[in-house]
Enzyme design. Structure first.
Site: not given
Ligand code: PCA
Length: 153
Positions: A7-8, A10, A82
């Site tokens: 959700y972030g 990635l 992470e």
């Molecule tokens: N990376 C992971 C968790 C938050 C982030 O920046 C993601 O994209 O889900």
């Protein structure tokens, strides 16, 4: 093979997406767009403007992201990348998959379960921060993500 909801940073078009495309890290295959069934606070926090999904179901908004199928090697890479289990914890989350119906439009679909990097180890003030339904490092909020490479040693 494991399903992971991102959700972030990635997601496609975001600062760390390339890590999932790097075969040296393992394999990741895009499966679908999805949003969380429950609401969660997705906030941007800390001096590096990092997105965090706080493990507080019922607060915030339904969060938009992408589901990937990853092999064990990529899962190990992502856990390390992470900071799991210190910074994020990998937990299970209920999702509604979305089909791409063209022109950038998505429709509702099946409910499914997947892993996600959420956190229980946040500072209480973070609960007062604005929440987002869809993270964009380059959004109007102006809280540009600071990449690993750009951080102080
Ligand atoms: N990376 C992971 C968790 C938050 C982030 O920046 C993601 O994209 O889900």
């Amino acid at each position: 093979m494991t399903h992971i909801f991102v959700y972030g940073t990635l997601k496609k078009g975001q600062p760390n997406h390339s890590r999932m495309l790097d075969v040296a890290n393992g394999k990741a295959e895009f499966l679908s767009h999805a949003h969380t069934v429950e609401k969660y606070p997705l906030v941007i926090a800390g001096k590096y403007n990092i997105p965090f999904l706080l493990n507080v179901p019922g607060k915030g908004q339904q969060v938009q992201g992408e589901i990937y199928r990853v092999d064990d090697k990529m899962l190990e890479f992502l856990d390390r990348f992470e900071g799991c289990p210190k910074m994020y914890q990998r937990t299970r989350i209920l999702l509604e998959e979305q089909q791409d119906v063209g022109e950038g439009n998505l429709t509702g679909g099946n409910t499914t379960e997947s892993f996600v990097y959420s956190t229980n180890t946040y500072e209480p003030e973070w609960l007062q921060k604005p929440t987002f339904n869809s993270y964009d490092a380059y959004g109007d909020h102006g809280l540009l993500y600071v990449t690993r490479e750009a951080r102080d040693p």
